[in-house]
Motif scaffolding. Structure first.
Motif, PDB file in Angstrom:
ATOM      1  N   ALA A 290       3.982   9.378  -1.669  1.00 20.61           N
ATOM      2  CA  ALA A 290       4.233   8.942  -0.434  1.00 20.61           C
ATOM      3  C   ALA A 290       5.199  10.144  -0.041  1.00 20.61           C
ATOM      4  O   ALA A 290       6.158  10.488  -0.704  1.00 20.61           O
ATOM      5  CB  ALA A 290       4.850   7.746   0.118  1.00 20.61           C
ATOM      6  N   ASP A 291       5.149  10.359   1.417  1.00 18.52           N
ATOM      7  CA  ASP A 291       6.139  11.533   1.754  1.00 18.52           C
ATOM      8  C   ASP A 291       7.396  10.843   2.383  1.00 18.52           C
ATOM      9  O   ASP A 291       7.532  10.028   3.056  1.00 18.52           O
ATOM     10  CB  ASP A 291       5.605  12.429   3.209  1.00 18.52           C
ATOM     11  N   ASP A 292       8.727  11.321   1.527  1.00 15.66           N
ATOM     12  CA  ASP A 292      10.006  10.704   2.126  1.00 15.66           C
ATOM     13  C   ASP A 292      10.755  11.921   2.660  1.00 15.66           C
ATOM     14  O   ASP A 292      11.898  11.663   2.902  1.00 15.66           O
ATOM     15  CB  ASP A 292      10.762   9.903   0.892  1.00 15.66           C
TER      16      ASP A 292
ATOM     17  N   GLU B 166      -0.484  14.039   5.886  1.00 15.79           N
ATOM     18  CA  GLU B 166       0.235  13.167   7.110  1.00 15.79           C
ATOM     19  C   GLU B 166       1.140  12.023   6.419  1.00 15.79           C
ATOM     20  O   GLU B 166       2.370  12.005   6.852  1.00 15.79           O
ATOM     21  CB  GLU B 166      -0.597  12.208   7.972  1.00 15.79           C
ATOM     22  N   ASP B 167       0.956  11.339   5.443  1.00 19.22           N
ATOM     23  CA  ASP B 167       1.910  10.446   5.144  1.00 19.22           C
ATOM     24  C   ASP B 167       2.089  10.552   3.639  1.00 19.22           C
ATOM     25  O   ASP B 167       2.638   9.880   2.725  1.00 19.22           O
ATOM     26  CB  ASP B 167       1.402   9.144   5.116  1.00 19.22           C
ATOM     27  N   SER B 168       1.736  11.535   2.788  1.00 19.00           N
ATOM     28  CA  SER B 168       1.797  12.029   1.473  1.00 19.00           C
ATOM     29  C   SER B 168       2.156  13.378   1.023  1.00 19.00           C
ATOM     30  O   SER B 168       1.864  14.377   1.879  1.00 19.00           O
ATOM     31  CB  SER B 168       0.792  11.423   0.390  1.00 19.00           C
TER      32      SER B 168
END
Lengths: 273, 421
Positions: B75-77, B55-57
């Motif tokens: 972390a996912d950018d 979800e977020d990484s």
């Protein structure tokens, strides 16, 4: 502690007005000044002290705190967590001291030679490079690691090394944790008696826990943190140097050669800093 | 942006080390085991697990030489996985640089390897940090662009010759100032990792460190001798048995460098903006990065002064903010819109997917509330610029093009490598 009171140098000189003009060349705004190889502390020409060079080598098992000790004494930040030193790192610090008797001021250039213990075992040029022309050898142990203390005997007995021409000092690291020391003060005393070597105890880092639970490591770099250790080390170095030159007959704990141990040892006291 | 790195043995999944960026909590042992388990499961079915998104990484796996597994959790950018792969590649080559390829390919004594790997921590930690990420994601070395540097070329050459070597350079505040032709001939990755090694040394030190060159000499160690001439200015030379560190300190340093003391001081005082003097920078530009993908050099500047009364002054962005905008713009452009340029030495599959565009893009832009970004991809150069939001939209293309043209002509991008005969 009679031997301390009758010391060679003035221990609190760095706080005096006279000492400040020298100290300000190596300390500014509460921070150590850092000097590259082409730089020197700037001191007014009329009071320029005699410069003395010392090469100091560090010995101790991996993780005992060699790098942190050098970082503290030279005014650099200590590593946040334990890292192996990847080779030879030699760092320089300048420190002024004033002799008690003659009032002469010396500026000492201390060059610490620190080599990672593991790397030195892998590459055979490292030990000889550190040994060559060393004036002093610091043997490090940690107050919270008994085996590092027991190793000292082995290191001092090492027949491949010749320490007779260097000043030897044992350095106890993590002194702030000495309440859970794994070494009794009697053992330390006996050890000093046997080897006749001065002891220096240091605290290199403060560990404080923040509100969020992180441990923050700070190097003890304040003037008042480092001055006693540096003074003590410089005192031994100068005494050793003067004995060699014949300017001084004898100095407690400092030997130029290995003497027989039947000397009168009535004044034996662990000399903590 | 937090990042976690886990290193394990491929056979058995024994943890070798784990690092986390900044003050983030390290991964629990169970989490490390789980990351390995997923990879091992895939491997048992003959599948290579490359990456996944949560979800977020983002998580990326790489196995090197069938012996070492590296896992990176970031972390996912929204950027391409290419960059995570590049970081993993750098981490492995850092291990090669300190320990040599042999001891990583054939694992003998795990306990000892674990201890030996501790020498890599400072460089690996710096790779996981966000602040100075430009040289690592672009696989190039960050250089200082000041004309005075050229006058240090001769002293450096004669010093390096005296050390019986041909590889030498001077770093100024962690960036390459001047180097010998052979040094420029190293791969971008090697120059970048060596810069980071030099940056990790205490600023009052001289050092003698055994290093392997990941591409040029992965099995034979050299000695990297580095001496801080001034605090923050280091001369380094790669040599074999001679000279000893003591000889360099006592005989070679003063004789070669003392005559150039003032020049060295000037270089150390070079402005942080790092713009070649002859170049006029448009006041709307807040930060930029230019990479020469052929010579593996980059110039980064996130501290351009904001001119009083200029448009940029109306909504100033902090240096940190500019840096993160520029980095994220780079990551989101390269690997998705622009193709990735790797060093020719790099042979691993980079994880690059075929471009979704039917043509090759040459320019890309992005607009946001408080800034604008523009990038140009030409033959050997890539330019990434962050503008103030106040700069009119139609102007950013022209300004960027003119800026790149003037940068291309600057002395700093003269190819100093040895001509291959």
């Amino acid at each position: 502690m009679s031997s301390v009171d009758e010391g060679l140098i003035l221990p609190d000189w760095y706080k005096s007005k006279d000492g400040k003009q020298y100290i300000s060349s190596v300390f500014k705004g509460g921070k150590r000044k850092i000097f590259g190889f082409l730089e020197r502390p700037a001191i007014a020409p009329q009071i320029t002290p005699e410069l003395k060079f010392f090469k100091i080598r560090l010995i101790g098992k991996s993780g005992v705190g060699k790098t942190s000790t050098v970082a503290k004494l030279t005014g650099q930040p200590a590593p946040r967590s334990h890292c192996e030193t990847p080779g030879i790192i030699s760092s320089v610090a300048y420190w002024p001291v004033k002799l008690k008797v003659t009032g002469k001021v010396f500026l000492l250039r201390l060059q610490f030679w620190d080599a990672g213990d593991n790397i030195a075992k892998k590459y055979d040029h490292i030990h000889p490079a550190c040994r060559e022309n060393a004036d002093a050898t610091l043997f490090l142990f940690s107050y919270v690691d008994r085996s590092s203390f027991l190793d000292l005997h082995k290191q001092l007995n090492d027949t491949t090394e010749d320490f007779s021409n260097t000043l030897r000092v044992i350095v106890g690291t993590k002194f702030d944790q000495s309440f859970r020391s794994e070494i009794t003060s009697k053992e330390l005393k006996d050890f000093q008696k046997q080897w006749k070597i001065p002891l220096l105890s240091v605290t290199n880092v403060h560990k404080t826990e923040t509100d969020s639970g992180h441990i923050v490591t700070e190097t003890c770099n304040d003037l008042n943190d480092v001055a006693p250790s540096l003074n003590r080390l410089c005192e031994y170095l100068l005494a050793y140097d003067m004995i060699k030159q014949g300017l001084l007959e004898d100095y407690p704990w400092v030997q130029t050669e290995v003497k027989p141990t039947e000397d009168d040892d009535s004044d034996l006291e662990a000399t903590y800093v | 942006m937090a990042a976690h790195l886990v290193c394990l043995t491929n056979e058995g999944g024994v943890p070798l080390f784990s690092r986390s960026s900044g003050s983030t909590k390290p991964l629990a042992f169970a989490e490390q085991g789980m990351l390995y388990g997923v990879q091992m499961f895939a491997q048992n079915y003959g599948v290579t697990l490359q990456s996944t998104d949560t979800e977020d990484s983002k998580v990326a796996w790489r196995v090197f030489h069938d012996s070492i597994v590296l896992v990176l959790v970031q972390a996912d950018d929204g950027s391409s996985h290419v960059h995570a792969n590049t970081i993993l590649e750098h981490v492995f080559q850092t291990m090669v640089m300190y320990l040599g390829l042999d001891s990583l390919v054939r694992l003998r004594n795990i306990e000892r390897l674990r201890r030996d790997l501790r020498v890599c921590y400072p460089v690996i930690d710096s790779l996981l940090e966000d602040a100075n990420i430009f040289d690592s994601i672009s696989e190039s070395v960050e250089v200082v662009a000041i004309p005075e540097a050229a006058s240090l070329q001769d002293p450096l050459d004669s010093f390096v010759t005296e050390c019986e070597s041909t590889f030498g350079c001077v770093h100024c505040n962690g960036r390459l100032l001047v180097a010998t032709p052979k040094w420029w001939g190293l791969s971008g990755q090697e120059m970048m990792l060596l810069s980071r090694l030099v940056r990790s040394l205490p600023k009052n030190s001289s050092s003698d460190i055994p290093v392997f060159l990941p591409h040029a000499s992965p099995k034979v160690p050299h000695r990297l001798i580095s001496v801080h001439l001034l605090s923050g200015l280091v001369v380094s030379v790669l040599c074999l048995d001679v000279p000893t560190l003591a000889t360099v300190q006592s005989k070679l340093i003063e004789s070669h460098w003392l005559p150039h003391f003032e020049m060295l001081k000037t270089c150390l005082r070079a402005p942080v903006t790092n713009i070649p003097k002859a170049i006029v920078v448009d006041p709307g530009i807040l930060a930029f990065m230019v990479v020469n993908t052929n010579q593996h050099k980059c110039i980064v500047s996130c501290q351009l002064p904001i001119i009083e009364g200029s448009m940029a002054e109306r909504r100033p962005l902090t240096v940190e903010k500019r840096r993160s905008i520029l980095a994220s713009f780079y990551r989101n452009t390269v690997g998705t819109i622009f193709p990735v340029v790797h060093s020719p030495e790099r042979k691993d599959p980079s994880g690059e997917r075929p471009s979704s565009l039917p043509h090759s893009a040459e320019e890309a832009y992005m607009n946001a509330l408080d800034h604008k970004c523009y990038s140009i991809c030409s033959q050997d150069f890539r330019l990434f610029v962050t503008f103030s939001a106040a700069v009119p939209h139609h102007a950013i293309r022209l300004v960027s093009q003119q800026f790149l043209e003037s940068l291309k002509k600057d002395k700093i991008f003269i190819d100093l490598r040895e001509k291959k005969s």
